[in-house]
Design a protein around this motif. Structure first.
Motif, mmCIF file in Angstrom:
data_model
loop_
_atom_site.group_PDB
_atom_site.id
_atom_site.type_symbol
_atom_site.label_atom_id
_atom_site.label_comp_id
_atom_site.label_asym_id
_atom_site.label_seq_id
_atom_site.Cartn_x
_atom_site.Cartn_y
_atom_site.Cartn_z
ATOM 1 N N ALA A 91 0.829 -1.202 0.000
ATOM 2 C CA ALA A 91 0.000 0.000 0.000
ATOM 3 C C ALA A 91 0.867 1.258 0.000
ATOM 4 O O ALA A 91 0.602 2.212 -0.731
ATOM 5 N N TYR A 92 1.911 1.259 0.813
ATOM 6 C CA TYR A 92 2.765 2.443 0.886
ATOM 7 C C TYR A 92 3.508 2.664 -0.430
ATOM 8 O O TYR A 92 3.664 3.820 -0.875
ATOM 9 N N ILE A 132 -1.644 13.069 4.995
ATOM 10 C CA ILE A 132 -2.385 12.708 3.774
ATOM 11 C C ILE A 132 -1.849 11.399 3.194
ATOM 12 O O ILE A 132 -2.622 10.515 2.795
ATOM 13 N N GLU A 133 -0.543 11.255 3.145
ATOM 14 C CA GLU A 133 0.073 10.042 2.616
ATOM 15 C C GLU A 133 -0.348 8.822 3.434
ATOM 16 O O GLU A 133 -0.658 7.758 2.870
ATOM 17 N N CYS A 134 -0.379 8.971 4.740
ATOM 18 C CA CYS A 134 -0.781 7.846 5.590
ATOM 19 C C CYS A 134 -2.257 7.524 5.429
ATOM 20 O O CYS A 134 -2.651 6.349 5.457
ATOM 21 N N ALA A 135 -3.091 8.548 5.272
ATOM 22 C CA ALA A 135 -4.521 8.291 5.048
ATOM 23 C C ALA A 135 -4.727 7.441 3.795
ATOM 24 O O ALA A 135 -5.512 6.487 3.799
ATOM 25 N N LYS A 136 -4.034 7.784 2.728
ATOM 26 C CA LYS A 136 -4.139 6.981 1.498
ATOM 27 C C LYS A 136 -3.625 5.563 1.725
ATOM 28 O O LYS A 136 -4.225 4.582 1.255
ATOM 29 N N THR A 137 -2.512 5.457 2.433
ATOM 30 C CA THR A 137 -1.931 4.135 2.683
ATOM 31 C C THR A 137 -2.887 3.277 3.487
ATOM 32 O O THR A 137 -3.081 2.086 3.189
ATOM 33 N N PHE A 152 -5.726 2.152 1.178
ATOM 34 C CA PHE A 152 -5.297 1.122 0.231
ATOM 35 C C PHE A 152 -5.089 -0.208 0.926
ATOM 36 O O PHE A 152 -5.453 -1.270 0.404
ATOM 37 N N MET A 153 -4.485 -0.179 2.109
ATOM 38 C CA MET A 153 -4.234 -1.428 2.811
ATOM 39 C C MET A 153 -5.541 -2.116 3.179
ATOM 40 O O MET A 153 -5.671 -3.340 3.047
#
Length: 446
Positions: A373-374, A428-433, A436-437
């Protein structure tokens, strides 16, 4: 054709201002935990989280407290899976450390009124760890608002008591006792977007040395040999602080020796596939947190107590460490005439005892899912490392749930100190990750 993940990522980007405002509002709640069991003030913040999760459309929002006064509730929001997928836990604590009057002098901003400057959100709890909780909550909201039907259950948990080791009782562990279980969990502590699969443990001990008071005018007799017939040394008095100095030096030597004995590629070893940025070499430490000595202004000090904080690796138990330390203390004391007759008191554990989390293998399917995901979100190769501090994964892993840490901010982001901050881009990057995960791990229907 635009994929579901692309839709989710675009949604999070489009709602960045709302996400950051959510975090700023969250910081405004003084959910202070002074580190003393029973003293946390998380109630108002948790009521707000509950209302937000209900507003955001979670299928179920559970709000309950197990502390004696029922004023420190946990909140779990559930996105109910449609079946055929694996459950996943996203966990974070809402309590934050206090801002002392002395620390407040060094803040350049109001710690309880979050501000956004230079691409970062500043405020108490921004990095530890309301930033991570915000990322998790908005990841779930992005799935809900885009009609992503997960196959497995997703639990988003805001818990209490982490800063006072009450995750063992009324916080993180209470969620498992409540029935929230999954084959994998992620705790969004600040890891600088690294994936932390292990942590050290911590305990405190104290060394108490009894001396013998004497009038300060007799200090020369305490220290220097006298001619025959004049009392000297322990006949007159014993400087407990002077007796403590060799033990302070002993612990400094052991600190180096233990780090040479214990070298690990994850904790204190740099991480991989390339070095991380926040560990530093040598995480096995023996820190003299407090030194108390003396009994009267005009007396040779007849008492000294040193309180130590020890960080230790996960391949030994804390008991093994303090038993070895005590053996060294006893050996050193045996070389001193006074201390052979009046041995130091070595008390362990005291104050706090926090075991390491159980290490999660890097080839665990949950770790692989988070790595994937990351990579998809950032285009970068994730760093596998270890958390330098202790956190709630200990209590989730003790309950049999493999748990890793991953979140925005870092231990160098002013945590437990002035001008705490978290980078907006990492939130924001962590929210997307996280979104996705959840899609990969829980599975979803198109």
């Amino acid at each position: 054709m635009e994929s579901q993940k692309q839709k989710v990522a675009k949604y999070i980007d489009a709602h960045q201002n709302e996400i950051i405002q959510f975090l700023c509002d969250f910081i405004g709640f003084k959910s202070v935990n002074p580190g003393i069991p029973g003293k946390g003030q998380e109630l108002d913040a948790q009521k707000w989280v509950k209302e937000k999760l209900e507003e955001f459309g979670f299928d179920k929002v559970d709000f309950w407290a197990v502390d004696e006064e029922k004023k420190r509730p946990n909140v779990v929001g559930t996105i109910k899976g449609k079946g055929g997928g694996k459950a996943l836990i996203y966990n974070g604590h809402c309590d934050v450390v206090p801002v002392s009057e002395n620390e407040l002098k060094r803040w350049t901003k109001d710690p309880w009124k979050a501000v956004v400057e230079n691409g970062c959100v500043y405020g108490r709890g921004a990095s530890d760890m309301k930033g991570g909780l915000t990322s998790m909550i908005w990841a779930a909201k992005a799935l809900i608002d885009n009609g992503i039907n997960l196959k497995g259950d997703l639990y988003v948990e805001s818990v209490v008591g982490e800063e006072s080791v009450e995750g063992r009782t009324i916080g993180a562990r209470a969620t498992v006792d409540r029935g929230y279980k999954a084959p994998f969990a992620v705790v969004s502590e600040p890891t600088d977007c690294e994936i932390h699969v292990k942590s050290p443990g911590v305990f405190f001990f104290e060394l108490i040395i009894e001396g013998k008071e004497a009038h300060t005018s007799a200090r020369n007799q305490v220290i220097f040999p006298q001619r025959y017939g004049i009392p000297c040394g322990k006949e007159v008095g014993v400087d407990a602080i002077a007796k403590a100095i060799p033990f302070i030096e002993l612990f400094q030597k052991l600190e180096v020796q233990f780090n040479q004995r214990w070298r690990d590629r994850i904790l204190g070893g740099g991480g991989y596939p390339h070095p991380e940025d926040q560990q530093g070499i040598g995480v096995f430490t023996i820190n003299p947190s407090f030194i108390e000595g003396g009994t009267y202004l005009g007396a040779v000090p007849g008492y000294c107590k040193i309180t130590y904080c020890v960080w230790y690796p996960d391949w030994v138990t804390d008991k093994e460490v303090w038993e070895e330390l005590k053996r060294h203390v006893d050996a050193l004391a045996s070389t001193d005439d006074w201390l052979r007759e009046n041995p130091p008191k070595f008390n362990a554990p005291i104050l706090q005892r926090w075991e390491p989390m159980k290490e999660v293998p890097v080839d665990h399917p949950g770790v692989k899912s988070l790595l994937k995901a990351y990579r998809e979100v950032s285009g970068k190769e994730p760093v596998i490392s270890g958390f330098k501090a202790v956190a709630d994964p200990t209590f989730l892993s003790q309950a049999g749930i493999p748990t890793v840490l991953f979140g925005p901010g870092s231990l160098g982001s002013g945590i437990h100190g002035p001008d705490e901050f978290v980078p907006v881009n990492q939130v924001i990057e962590c929210a997307k990750t996280f979104a996705f995960m959840a899609m990969d791990w829980c599975g979803y229907t198109e």
